[in-house]
Write an enzyme that holds these catalytic residues in place. Structure first.
Site, mmCIF file in Angstrom:
data_model
loop_
_atom_site.group_PDB
_atom_site.id
_atom_site.type_symbol
_atom_site.label_atom_id
_atom_site.label_comp_id
_atom_site.label_asym_id
_atom_site.label_seq_id
_atom_site.Cartn_x
_atom_site.Cartn_y
_atom_site.Cartn_z
ATOM 1 N N SER A 434 11.208 7.604 -1.939
ATOM 2 C CA SER A 434 9.990 7.404 -1.131
ATOM 3 C C SER A 434 9.179 8.681 -1.044
ATOM 4 O O SER A 434 7.994 8.631 -0.735
ATOM 5 C CB SER A 434 10.319 7.007 0.304
ATOM 6 O OG SER A 434 11.530 6.378 0.413
ATOM 7 N N HIS A 455 8.876 1.979 -6.571
ATOM 8 C CA HIS A 455 9.062 2.104 -5.129
ATOM 9 C C HIS A 455 8.972 0.746 -4.441
ATOM 10 O O HIS A 455 7.901 0.160 -4.340
ATOM 11 C CB HIS A 455 7.997 3.067 -4.574
ATOM 12 C CG HIS A 455 8.174 3.393 -3.134
ATOM 13 N ND1 HIS A 455 7.125 3.600 -2.286
ATOM 14 C CD2 HIS A 455 9.286 3.523 -2.378
ATOM 15 C CE1 HIS A 455 7.586 3.860 -1.073
ATOM 16 N NE2 HIS A 455 8.891 3.814 -1.108
ATOM 17 N N ASN A 458 11.080 -2.071 2.280
ATOM 18 C CA ASN A 458 12.222 -2.640 2.989
ATOM 19 C C ASN A 458 11.750 -3.706 3.982
ATOM 20 O O ASN A 458 10.820 -3.429 4.740
ATOM 21 C CB ASN A 458 12.919 -1.482 3.729
ATOM 22 C CG ASN A 458 14.208 -1.893 4.386
ATOM 23 O OD1 ASN A 458 14.789 -2.922 4.056
ATOM 24 N ND2 ASN A 458 14.646 -1.097 5.332
ATOM 25 N N GLU A 467 5.333 -0.251 -5.757
ATOM 26 C CA GLU A 467 4.469 0.790 -6.319
ATOM 27 C C GLU A 467 5.131 1.287 -7.598
ATOM 28 O O GLU A 467 6.300 1.690 -7.558
ATOM 29 C CB GLU A 467 4.363 1.969 -5.351
ATOM 30 C CG GLU A 467 3.320 1.825 -4.279
ATOM 31 C CD GLU A 467 3.280 3.053 -3.367
ATOM 32 O OE1 GLU A 467 2.257 3.739 -3.343
ATOM 33 O OE2 GLU A 467 4.275 3.312 -2.673
#
Ligand code: NAD
Length: 720
Positions: A434, A455, A458, A467
């Site tokens: 992240s 990416h 959650n 991403e």
């Protein structure tokens, strides 16, 4: 040939002979789908006139030569058409009613052969005919309310008369796509057959109607007369539905309830009056900001999908994936991959972590079984797609690896270089980090061109965004494969360039920055949450911080402050740091800005906690009073400005992608269209003025960019 247009042909005669049946076929040239653009509607008018001018016809079949029937009106035209105002829209819809009514009134029986998707205006075309036959695989529905409007071409009038007001309310307010068996059950269609028997079934219905076996006139009378409900039934059905639907849609989405009102108001009326009521309500909704933004959202989604589609075409397919780390994210990634059919190896260094990851997956699959979406056999089969392992034994055959181990650059470096030595030369490596720069993680790799960020958010199975982060040395093949894999997992990938926080967290943390400043100046954090939730966010910032976790937030904030010190570095402690230092990590240890108790279903339920207020006092420096608008401005301006910066810096390529990433990644209120759409709605000049005013007091986090100022001066916008 009775009529030949660009999208519609009408011929006399069927493949099985005889020339007394007219076959109207939708087949829009140079497109893969049929849609009802203004040009196509104009053609339909001509086609119906041509049919009426024929003599000796005994029936009409409406069909499609494409895989879909008709996907709906042409949404790309909406903004332009809606701009013309209420009167124009009422007139436009009344004109369409005339055309559709002319089909309904033809002097012989009519039937639609629904071979594929029949949505919105496409569904409304099917409702004009006396009968409908549907292919087993087709779907039908009226999704208009999802765009902030209502079915305006007769859907609110004909559907309740055909399937009953209760079913029609469900179809229209819910906006879902209905399968053929469901459509048959409620009487929306008269028969469901395999696709190859569609024409024969349609012709059979016409023959039976002409033989007097089926009473098509009675059908018409039912569709064009008032709804058969007495006053009490009406009240019961509609009032209850309105309450339920309003609760479900929430205050920001008026269309579903408006649609019910239209059905109700028109219920006692003949066709013409009921259609006039529908046309008026449609025009009103079409002019709302909500509708404007939801239509914009649809268009942006098309942009995002098209871009992903382009990458997908160049991508090498991912047939076998692997994930490193079986924690919260690794477990979620394994589940999602397996659930959508890509086998995945799940590697961890700890046996118990693997057990936990598998347990989570089992739980998620079991929920699907409970909901009737999977059979137990299917669940068992899908679970075999996840292969847990403590070793790299099978990594030689893996096409793509997602690294999701702990957020520690040293561990990630070690893991990535290790796995690079074990996979094949063209395996794509990705990281779910992240906060760590993708370019930085690529430094130790031998093949940095095969590496990029992937990416997830959650919880992985719920959050639609992925991403895909391009580092300095990332090659196109890596991006393409990662995009394709994300799509195969049912996610929406958006490609961005590398920077601290990438796109979504880079934009989210200034929003948290605005929150911290508000609290320091005396705003009650629970009130800030309430105001932002009312504004449309699924959860307010304090609650969101509890969900994200204070440890994660503090760490990410440090990364952001290092990357963008001029506006994100802070003197003194923030409320978030205070929570962290007092071990109030949020939901993960049941206390943060709120305390968490378990509800009946075992889910965390937030409750107010005096201790949090006590702690926050440490950072409160003023006792300012804020209006709701102040709170919204102080929260939204930093987020919007950072989105502008990301676009200016080339982190994200288009406004459409930036806005969609915020909606899909952090739950930006969809009816507001995204950060850039929000600035456009306010007016760039007005936004700059608001930001300047705040920047004077609060500093760089609120300062507009030079380019934004230029846009304001030139009267420019982000969207046309
Ligand atoms: P986690 O602590 O739940 O899981 C990490 C797992 O990695 C653990 O099971 C651990 O045993 C395992 N692991 C450690 N070293 C390993 C190694 N050498 N080989 C294989 N497995 C190893 O963490 P998480 O929340 O799942 O986060 C994982 C990554 O995802 C981090 O980079 C994090 O920043 C990122 N991320 C997290 C979230 C989130 O909300 N949790 C969201 C997006 C991205």
């Amino acid at each position: 040939m009775i009529y030949q247009g660009n999208a519609i042909t009408v011929a006399r005669g069927t493949s099985s002979g005889g020339d007394d049946i007219a076959m109207l076929t939708f087949d829009l040239k140079d497109e893969s789908i049929n849609k009802l653009s203004s040009a196509v509607v104009a053609e339909l008018d001509e086609a119906v006139h041509a049919i009426r001018a024929q003599s000796g016809l005994k029936g009409l079949v409406i069909g499609s030569a494409k895989e879909v029937f008709i996907v709906g009106a042409d949404i790309t035209e909406f903004h332009g058409i809606f701009e013309k105002g209420e009167e124009y829209l009422v007139e436009m819809n009344l004109k369409v009613h005339e055309i559709f009514n002319a089909i309904e009134d033809l002097p012989f029986p009519t039937v639609t052969a629904i071979n594929g998707l029949a949505l919105g205006g496409g569904c409304e075309v099917t409702l004009t005919t006396d009968f409908r036959v549907m292919s087993e695989k087709a779907k039908i529905g009226l999704p208009e309310t999802k765009l902030g409007i209502l079915p305006g071409w007769g859907g609110c009038v004909r559907l309740p008369r055909l399937i009953g007001s209760d079913n029609a309310v469900e179809w229209i307010a819910g906006g879902g796509e209905n399968r053929a068996d469901a459509a048959l059950k409620v009487g929306a269609v008269d028969a469901v057959v395999p696709n190859e028997q569609l024409e024969a079934a349609a012709l059979d219905i016409l023959a039976r109607a002409n033989a007097g076996e089926l009473d098509y006139q009675a059908r018409r009378a039912e569709k064009t007369g008032p709804l058969k409900l007495n006053a009490i039934e009406q009240m019961m059905a509609f009032e209850t539905a309105k309450g339920y639907v309003a609760g479900k849609a929430g205050p920001h989405y008026p269309a579903p309830v408006e649609a019910i009102k239209v059905i109700q108001k028109g219920a006692g009326e003949e066709r013409a009056r009921a259609q006039a009521i529908e046309a008026k309500a449609f025009a009103k909704l079409a002019l709302t900001d909500v509708c404007y933004n939801l239509v914009g959202l649809f268009l942006n989604d098309q942009v995002v999908k098209k871009k992903a589609g382009k990458y997908e075409k160049q991508a090498k397919a991912v047939k076998q994936a692997a994930v490193l780390g079986a924690g919260i994210m690794g477990g979620g990634i394994a589940y999602q991959s397996a659930s959508k059919g890509t086998p995945i190896l799940m590697k961890d260094i700890k046996e118990d972590a693997i057990e936990l990851g598998l347990k989570e997956s089992r739980k998620l699959f079991a929920k699907q079984v409970e909901r009737g979406k999977l059979s137990t056999e299917q669940m068992a089969e899908k679970l075999t797609h996840i292969r847990p392992t403590l070793s790299y034994g099978d990594f030689g055959h893996v096409d793509l690896v997602v690294e999701a181990v702990v957020e520690n650059p040293k561990v990630k470096d070690a893991v990535l270089t290790e796995v690079e030595g074990l996979v094949s030369e063209d395996t794509i490596l990705t990281s779910n980090t992240s906060t760590i720069s993708i370019t930085r993680l690529a430094q130790n790799l031998k093949r940095p061109e095969n590496f990029c960020g992937m990416h997830f958010f959650n919880p992985v199975h719920r959050m639609p965004l992925v991403e895909v982060i391009r580092g300095e040395k990332t090659g196109d093949a890596a991006v393409a494969a990662t995009v394709a894999y994300a799509r195969a997992m049912g996610k929406t990938p958006i490609v961005v360039n590398d920077c601290p926080g990438f796109l979504v967290n880079r934009v989210l943390f200034p929003y948290f920055g605005g929150f911290s400043l508000l609290v320091e100046q005396g705003a009650d954090f629970q009130r800030v949450d309430k105001v932002m939730e009312k504004f449309g966010w699924p959860m307010g910032p304090a609650y969101l911080l509890d969900v994200v976790g204070m440890d994660t937030a503090v760490h990410a904030n440090e990364v952001m402050a290092e990357g963008f010190p001029e506006r994100m570095a802070r003197d003194g402690k923030t409320a978030i740091q205070v929570m962290f230092e007092n071990e109030r990590l949020g939901q993960k240890n049941a206390k943060g800005f709120y305390a968490y108790e378990e509800d009946k279903k075992g889910k965390p339920k937030k409750v107010s906690d005096e201790k949090a207020y006590e702690l926050v006092k440490q950072v409160v420096q003023q006792e300012k009073a804020f209006s709701d608008e102040d709170i919204i401005a102080r929260m939204m301006v930093p987020l919007c400005l950072e989105t502008v910066r990301c676009l200016e810096d080339g982190i994200v390529e288009t406004p459409a992608e930036a806005d969609m990433a915020l909606i899909y990644g952090i739950g930006f209120p969809p009816f507001r269209g995204g950060a850039l759409r929000y600035i456009d709605a306010m007016g760039v000049a007005e936004f700059v003025k608001l930001a300047d005013g705040l920047a004077e007091e609060l500093g760089a986090l609120y300062a507009p960019t030079d380019k934004l100022r230029q846009m304001a001066e030139a009267g420019e916008r982000f969207y046309p």
